[in-house]
Every structure is written in structure tokens, then in C-alpha cells.
Write an enzyme that holds these catalytic residues in place. Structure first.
Site, PDB file in Angstrom:
ATOM      1  N   THR A  71       0.880  -1.388  -0.100  1.00  5.91           N
ATOM      2  CA  THR A  71       0.016  -0.034   0.083  1.00  5.91           C
ATOM      3  C   THR A  71       0.968   1.134   0.037  1.00  5.91           C
ATOM      4  OG1 THR A  71      -1.539   1.349   1.409  1.00  5.91           O
ATOM      5  CG2 THR A  71      -0.043  -0.076   2.408  1.00  5.91           C
ATOM      6  N   TYR A 106      -2.194  -1.229  10.242  1.00  6.55           N
ATOM      7  CA  TYR A 106      -2.654  -1.789   8.684  1.00  6.55           C
ATOM      8  C   TYR A 106      -1.114  -1.659   7.776  1.00  6.55           C
ATOM      9  CZ  TYR A 106      -3.934  -1.725   3.963  1.00  6.55           C
ATOM     10  OH  TYR A 106      -3.634  -1.738   2.503  1.00  6.55           O
TER      11      TYR A 106
END
Ligand code: UD1
Length: 325
Positions: A117, A141
């Protein structure tokens, strides 16, 4: 020569499954259906319901289907959820990835594509972001994704094992053939929520923050059509097959749209005004995230086909209509 797609019943995974099948590449999907939807990949792909952490099932699947490469999508992806449940995120995204990588080593699978990401980059890093930009992930995350990146790096140093890591920017839109799309019932993404407002399924679109240091005060993101992202996975896979060294690639178009610009785009597509409600910033949202996609274009010859905000919005709305029909 089959590709194992973990999380293949999810949003991005299912697009990659169709892309592989469309070109005749054999696929087996492994998904525990915790958030994925079986119907998302229909009856077209071989499907194994189970968890990435189930080493015995993994090894059996790899051997039964003759798997020689893995695309690893399975994982948890909601930033605020990760803040509330860090252990759950490290379990799903790190521990389970470790099991999968270990199973690959034990069965001789030498090629691995990993979904990472743009959230791994430092908030103050220079935009557009190059792969070498400073990394300071702030949410569990993002940290869990960077940890798995490191794991792959370390493993590939001492084993005959190569990877490509794809760092996604803001993935949006849906399969142009209407076979799959964003189906998660809890909508947090801008594009999904905008599509729901466009169809009257939400009363208005919240604009989270109008005081960002951006031209119109709202957050700017690099929205990439999910089918272009799926295509990037196939190129990455082919490059590994051809012997390419382990590499990290940004996946975005290299240009940004603000929340207001997305709202305007929705209005263009639907032909009438979109009700919006301006509110405070959402905690943890950086002002701008734009990729520099030069590396993936140069090294893999990636050529986006859907780099047009109205096309992305239209496909998101089309899917939303179909999904709820
Ligand atoms: C998304 C991903 C994240 C990834 C990042 C990379 C998820 C849940 N988020 O985060 O994993 O690292 O892209 O760029 O997968 N906004 C509104 N109103 C809304 C929803 C959003 O104004 O109703 C704004 C946000 O403040 C932000 C922009 O729209 O400025 C995009 O938000 P969102 O679609 O939620 O994605 P990201 O938070 O950027």
C-alpha cells in the site's frame, strides 16, 4: 503452471482472477470468505475455501493444482479497524503471510506477488512518491504491510525465491464486463460512497476536511482503475517468470483528484447535482497521495487503459447498480 490467488473472492483479487482466466492462465483461488464473496468469482475458477494460515491445506492445494506462483491478496485492509485491533491485523497480515511464504518455500514455489500500500510512505515524503521515498507507516495496517515486505526481502536473500511487491494507491472502479466490483457491505471508500449517493442509497456524500493545504482544501488521491491494477499483476507475474529480480512497484497513474473533483465527476456522469455535506477531517488522512509510476511503466511496460476519472466513476456506479439489483 497454475497461479494460486489468495483472497481471490475479494475486490481486487477477483479482478486479477478474471484477468488471468481471460488470457487462459490456470488459476486456483484460496479464500476463507471472511470478507470475500464466493459468487464474485462465480464457477469459473477452481476454488478452495480455507485460510492462508492452514499450512497443510496450502501445501495440498499447491501440490494438487501444480501451483508455481502465488498472488497474495488475502488480508485485512481497513485503516481505522487496524488501529482498534492491531493484534488482529498483525495476525491476518503478518503471521498468515509468514505461513504462506513458509509453505511456498516447503513446496518449491519460487514466485510471489504481494499487495502492499501507498500508506507505507512518510506523510511528508516528496510527491509524487517514488518507491525509494521515506517509509513511515503510521497505522497498524500500513505497518503490517511493510513488515511483510521486509519478510519477503529477507527470505529472497537466502532462498531461491523472487517477489514483486505492488504498492497500491487508491483503487476504484469495477470490471468493465460487469463480472465483479467492490462488494463489501461496509463502505468507507470515497468512490464507493459516491456511487451509493449517486444512486440514492446514501443521502449525501461527506467531505472529510475542507482545510487541507490543497488547491480546493480537500484531500487529493491517485485513483487507479482496478482493471489496470489487475493487469499490473499479470505483467509482474510474467516478469518473474522471465527471471526478473525482486522489485517494488508503485501502482497509480501519477496524478491526483481532490474529493471535490471526484464529486464534480460524479455529477458529470449522472447529469445532476450530488448532495454533499462538508465536515471535519477524518483522523489519520494525509492531504495528498500521488504515485510516481515511472518504474512500473519502464520495467514492466505497464500501460493504463482506464486512466480517466469519469470512466472510473461510471464503472463504479454501474457495478453499484448491478450489485444491489
Ligand atoms: C485508501 C485505502 C488504503 C490505502 C490508500 C492508498 C482502504 C480502506 N483504504 O485509503 O488502504 O493505503 O487508499 O492511497 O482500503 N473521503 C471523503 N468522504 C468519504 C470517504 C473518503 O471525503 O466518504 C476522502 C478521504 O478523506 C480521502 C479521500 O476521500 O481524502 C479518499 O479516501 P478513501 O477512499 O477512504 O481512501 P484512503 O483513506 O485514501
Amino acid at each position: 503452471m497454475t497461479t494460486l490467488v489468495t483472497g481471490g473472492a475479494g475486490y481486487i483479487g477477483s479482478h486479477a482472477v478474471y484477468a488471468l482466466l481471460d488470457r487462459g492462465s490456470p488459476v486456483v483461488v484460496l479464500d476463507n470468505l471472511s470478507t470475500g464473496i464466493r459468487a464474485q468469482v462465480g464457477e469459473v475458477a477452481a476454488f478452495v475455501q480455507g485460510d492462508v494460515a492452514d499450512r497443510a491445506l496450502l501445501k495440498r492445494t499447491i501440490l494438487d493444482y501444480g501451483v508455481n506462483a502465488v498472488i497474495h491478496f488475502a488480508g485485512s485492509i481497513v485503516v481505522p479497524e487496524s488501529v482498534a485491533d492491531p493484534i488482529g491485523y498483525y495476525e491476518n497480515n503478518v503471521s498468515k503471510s509468514r505461513e504462506l511464504i513458509a509453505a511456498c518455500l516447503e513446496t518449491g514455489v519460487k514466485r510471489f506477488i504481494f499487495s502492499s500500500t501507498a500508506a507505507v510512505y512518510a506523510e511528508d515524503a516528496v510527491q509524487p512518491l517514488e518507491e525509494g521515498a521515506r517509509k513511515v507507516p503510521i497505522s497498524p495496517y500500513a505497518r503490517s504491510k511493510l513488515m511483510t515486505e521486509w519478510m519477503l526481502e529477507d527470505v529472497s536473500r537466502v532462498h531461491d525465491f523472487r517477489y514483486h511487491i505492488l504498492r497500491y494507491f487508491n483503487v476504484a472502479g469495477a470490471d468493465p464486463k460487469g463480472r465483479t466490483g467492490q462488494s463489501h457491505p461496509v463502505a468507507t471508500h470515497l468512490m464507493k460512497r459516491a456511487a451509493m449517493v449517486a444512486l440514492g442509497r446514501l443521502p449525501h456524500l461527506d467531505i472529510f476536511g475542507t482545510d487541507y493545504p490543497t488547491p480546493d482544501g480537500t484531500g487529493v488521491r491517485d485513483y487507479i482503475h482496478v482493471s489496470d491494477l489487475a493487469a499490473a499483476h499479470l505483467l509482474a507475474l510474467d516478469a518473474l517468470e522471465a527471471g526478473a529480480p525482486s522489485t517494488v512497484y508503485n501502482c497509480g497513474y501519477g496524478r491526483g483528484f481532490s474529493v471535490r473533483e471526484v464529486a464534480k465527476g460524479v455529477e458529470r456522469v449522472i447529469g445532476h447535482a450530488l448532495p454533499v455535506r462538508e465536515g471535519p477531517r477524518r483522523l489519520g488522512d494525509p492531504p495528498v497521495l500521488i504515485s510516481d509510476p515511472s518504474r512500473i511503466k519502464m520495467a514492466l511496460g505497464w500501460k493504463p487503459r482506464y486512466d480517466d476519472i469519469d470512466t472510473i466513476i461510471r464503472s463504479a456506479i454501474d457495478w453499484e447498480r448491478r450489485f444491489n439489483a
